[in-house]
Every structure is written in structure tokens, then in C-alpha cells.
Design a protein around this motif. Structure first.
Motif, short mmCIF file in Angstrom:
data_model
loop_
_atom_site.label_atom_id
_atom_site.label_comp_id
_atom_site.label_asym_id
_atom_site.label_seq_id
_atom_site.Cartn_x
_atom_site.Cartn_y
_atom_site.Cartn_z
N CYS A 11 0.84 -1.19 0.00
CA CYS A 11 0.00 0.00 0.00
C CYS A 11 0.89 1.25 0.00
N ARG A 19 -1.74 -3.84 -1.67
CA ARG A 19 -2.79 -2.95 -2.16
C ARG A 19 -3.90 -3.72 -2.86
N TYR A 25 -3.88 2.01 -2.83
CA TYR A 25 -3.99 1.83 -1.38
C TYR A 25 -4.66 0.50 -1.05
#
Length: 81
Positions: A11, A19, A25
Motif C-alpha cells: 500500500c 494494495r 492503497y
């Protein structure tokens, strides 16, 4: 040519969790980021409404005063016939 990230890339925010595919993210950081931005938007909207309410009431009062000063009711009766 577009650079592709690895599927198991960490992330961009917390650097600990992989992610979500196609995103920068992880799910937790994405949710926190969205919640923060939504709260900022709501606060801005509330501030704008707070400022505009008295202004709108004052403009309406001014409009009513103008309508009465020109005799708008009699004009409306004449036009409607």
C-alpha cells in the motif's frame, strides 16, 4: 508505455498491507482517505449554506419590498386579464 505495479506491491500509505488490485492503497487506507475527504466536503457545504441563508432571506425581503413599491399586485391583475 505505462508502468505496471507488481500485483503484490505494498500500500502506498501504510506500506504494510498489499494494495487492492488496480488501486494504490489497501482497503483500510482507501476507506480512511474517502471518509476524511467526505467529511471535508460536508464541512465546506455546511459553511456555504450557513453563509448563504441570511443573504437569501435579505434578498427575498428586498424583492418583496421592490414588488410592493412598484405596485406589482395591480400589474399582475391587469396582465392576467
Amino acid at each position: 508505455m505505462r508502468r505496471r505495479n507488481k500485483i503484490d506491491a505494498p500500500c502506498a500509505c501504510c506500506k504494510a498491507v498489499p494494495r487492492v488490485p488496480g488501486r494504490s492503497y489497501c482497503a483500510r487506507c482507501e476507506r480512511e482517505k474517502n471518509n476524511f475527504h467526505n467529511a471535508v466536503k460536508r464541512a465546506k457545504r455546511r459553511e456555504i449554506e450557513r453563509i448563504r441563508k441570511p443573504e437569501a432571506a435579505a434578498r427575498f425581503a428586498q424583492l418583496v419590498e421592490w414588488w410592493q413599491s412598484i405596485g406589482g399586485e395591480s400589474i399582475a391583475r391587469r396582465v392576467s386579464k
